[in-house]
Every structure is written in C-alpha cells, then in structure tokens.
Design an enzyme around this catalytic site. Structure first.
Site, mmCIF file in Angstrom:
data_model
loop_
_atom_site.group_PDB
_atom_site.id
_atom_site.type_symbol
_atom_site.label_atom_id
_atom_site.label_comp_id
_atom_site.label_asym_id
_atom_site.label_seq_id
_atom_site.Cartn_x
_atom_site.Cartn_y
_atom_site.Cartn_z
ATOM 1 C CE LYS A 114 31.625 39.495 38.299
ATOM 2 N NZ LYS A 114 33.020 39.734 37.877
ATOM 3 C CE LYS A 122 30.692 46.331 30.297
ATOM 4 N NZ LYS A 122 31.644 46.691 31.369
ATOM 5 C CE LYS A 165 36.037 38.156 28.582
ATOM 6 N NZ LYS A 165 35.877 39.541 29.095
#
Length: 423
Positions: free
Chosen positions: A191, A279, A282
């Site tokens: 990230k 995966k 959102k």
C-alpha cells in the site's frame, strides 16, 4: 505433599496388611487430587482456608472426601463461549466479497460464539478519505450488517471509534512493539507504493491498531483470510511479549489471550470480476471489478456480462489456468447453496454466454431480500442509533476492563489504584 500417615520410609518394613492399607490410601489420595485439578474444584475446597487439609484428613480416616459437592458446583458454572471478533472497513459500498467472505459467516456463528462485530473506521483513515463519505459509509455498513442477518440480540454491533480504548491500547502496545516487526508487514509495503512519499505513519502502524482491536476483547477466534494471517501472527507475538514482560510478577494477572485463526469456509474468498487472481476490493479503481450489495439488478447484470472469462468451452473448477472460471463457479455455488457435483452436472458443458445469465439471476435473487431489508433500515435512524448505542456500551465494558488490566500491569498510577491504596 502427602499427609504424614501416607509417607513411607524407603527402608521401613511393613506387614502385608499394612502395605495393602497404605496402598489403598495412596490410591484414594491420588484419585482425590485428580478430581480437584480444575480451577473451580480448587476454589471449592478453599485451599487457602485449609480445605485441602480437611480433605486429606478425610482420606486418612477412611471417610469419603467431599468431592461430590465440588463436582456439582463445577457443573453448575456456565461454560464460557469462545469469543469471535471481526470487522469491515467502511471505505465505499460493501460488496459481494465482504458479504460471502465475512458477513454471511458471522450470521452463521451467532449461536455458536460470543460475537463482537464492528465497523473499523479508524483503519479507514490510514488512507486518504473524504470525511463526509466516511460518515455515510459507516452508517451504511452498519445497516448492511443488520440487513444481512447479524442480530443485535445475539451479537454486539458497534463502531470502532465509539470505543476510545482502541486508540489508547494502540499507543500502549506501540511502546512495546519492535519496529522491525512492523517493517516485515507485506501489506504495508504494497500500500505504501500507491501513496508514495505521502504515506502516513498510520498505515505503517495499523497492524498494531489491529492487534489492539483483537486483544481488547479477549478474543479467542478471528476470521482471517490468507492476506490477514500475518497480522494475526503479529497480534499473538505482541500478546506473548506483553505477558512475558509485565505479567510474571506476583498479583499481576495475565492480561492478553492469544487468539487463534477461524478459517473461512472453502469458496468464501471472492475474487475480482476483471482479474480472477486478485481479491474483490472496495478500493479497486474499476467499479466493474466488484458487485456492490446495493447494486441494482441492471447494474449487476452489466457487470457480470462484462466480467473477464476465457475462450474455452465448458466450465470447470480448480484449473490454475482458468482462475476466472473457478471464481464465477464459487460465486454461483455460494448464492445457490448447490454442491460442486450438482453445479457441474448443470453447467459443465455450457459456454460463458449461457452461464452468465444463469449466474446473474442467481446473484440478483440472493441479494434481493438483503437489499429490501437494507432500504427499510436506512429509513429508521432511531433504530440504527439504538443498535450502535447498545453495542458501544457492551463493547466499552469489556474493553475498559482489559485496558485497566493493561495499565495496572505496566505500572500506571490509575485513579482506581489510588482509591484502593487509601482504603
């Protein structure tokens, strides 16, 4: 430890009758000790008040030790249900992966475990966010929990930031967690690349916040996928380190319980509609990669029609060369409840053009009652407030107790300790 009459000198000669009686007493004494192994029984015989000595004298005299009453008392104590804790970030609308991989399984746990389910809004701010959207997404996430079947009468439902102990325990754990433990976290590295030089300390530190979330509630089990298993291991390491450092002194209880992984059911992990190896998320930029739980039927149909597939004829599971086929079949199985054998008998010879409408109808039918309930709940803010207030009070009670134990073990001069010293 045995009473004097049962002790036998190594070289002492005894008549056979005496030896038989002594052996009988030793066997009775051993059986008595076995029967008081559990903590409830030890408390019942009141070791500190000489109750064990009384029991030993009873064995010596040939009388029956009062173990029947102990057993009955132990049986009367209610067994502690194992506690499960889990949560979802309120970043964007919850999607089919959140539901099938987490929320639906929470509903199945409700009668088996003592459940704490929360919206992890403090985790949501480790990435850039819109304040107004965060507030709305948080409320919508709670409504989705309820619409999907999470029952506030069986499970505690709350928002992470409503319980201040989460942030406070995080700081306490920060102070005993080595930096190099966090530097090994894979998700931070992934990230951080997206945020570049603007990456915040919160993103680096959020595994400690996750550990605080879990440890606050003395959680026994945490539902995790493969991407979160490393964080659960970190939580266990932190708990063990804290207990070793601060809980070995006299009169200091063990503070943290080491949680175990609750493995999600096979097929519960839902992958992206545009990449069967990633995966469903959102935060993915492509809206077509996920099916939102509140998506209208025409939107669901469009996303499934456009989802990535291959050029091969026929459908099959677990072919590493066809991850999209496995993903779509898993979704179909999850929303229909059919077995793999039943599904393959129905669709194995189909082409994608025939299967996609079938999958679309199944997903829409499965989500319809959830969407109807969701709309009903969103029109009742008073109900949402009452659920969150009750959940906050229940969570706060457990969290504050753990926080109090933590501070006491670390040596803080709390007001409670000062009050007790005055008495």
């Amino acid at each position: 430890f045995a009473p004097p009459s049962l002790r036998v000198a190594p070289c002492e000669r005894r008549r056979p009758g005496e030896m038989l009686m002594t052996t009988g007493r030793l066997l009775a004494f051993g059986m008595m000790l076995l029967s008081v192994r559990n903590a409830a029984a030890w408390r019942s015989v009141s070791v500190r008040r000489g109750g064990l000595r009384t029991a030993l004298r009873a064995v010596e005299s040939g009388a029956e030790a009062p173990m029947t009453a102990v057993s009955e008392e132990a049986k009367s104590e209610p067994a502690r249900k194992k506690r499960v804790l889990s949560g979802v970030q309120p970043t964007g609308n919850l999607h089919l992966g959140n539901y099938l991989g987490a929320i639906r399984q929470w509903v199945q746990y409700q009668d088996t475990y003592d459940n704490f389910f929360f919206v992890v809004d403090l985790h949501a701010i480790t990435m850039p966010h819109d304040p107004k959207k965060l507030r709305q997404d948080t409320i919508e996430a709670v409504a989705t929990y309820l619409a999907a079947g999470v029952d506030p009468a069986k499970s505690k439902i709350f928002v992470q930031s409503h319980v201040s102990a989460h942030a406070e325990l995080t700081w306490l754990l920060n102070c005993i967690t080595p930096m190099n433990w966090l530097e090994r976290m894979i998700q931070y590295k992934e990230k951080a690349v997206k945020q570049g030089e603007n990456v915040g300390v919160g993103l680096f530190d959020y595994p400690v916040l996750m550990a605080a979330d879990i440890l606050l509630y003395q959680s026994d089990l945490v539902p995790v996928g493969e991407d979160q298993r490393q964080h659960l291991e970190l939580t266990r390491d932190i708990a063990r380190r804290f207990n070793d450092q601060f809980c070995k002194r006299k009169k200091v209880r063990r503070v943290f319980r080491e949680p175990e992984a609750l493995i999600v059911k096979e097929g519960a992990r839902v992958m992206s509609l545009v990449d069967g190896t990633s995966k469903m998320s959102k935060s993915a930029e492509n809206e077509n990669s996920r099916i939102g739980l509140t998506d209208e039927p025409d939107v669901i149909a469009r996303k499934i029609k456009k989802c990535k597939t291959d050029q091969l004829t026929g459908l099959e599971w677990d072919n590493p060369e066809r991850p999209e086929a496995t993903n779509l079949l898993n979704i179909y199985q999850s929303v229909t409840g059919m077995t793999q054998e039943e599904i393959l008998a129905e669709v194995s010879d189909m082409r994608w053009g025939s299967f996609k409408p079938l999958l679309t109808d199944a997903v829409i039918a499965h989500l319809q009652p959830i969407q109807e309930k969701y709309k009903e709940i969103m029109t009742d803010p008073a109900y949402l407030h009452s659920v969150l207030k009750e959940g906050q009070l229940a969570a706060d009670e457990v969290a504050e107790q753990t926080l109090d134990w933590t501070k006491n073990a670390m040596g803080f001069a709390t007001l409670k300790n000062l009050d007790e010293s005055r008495e």
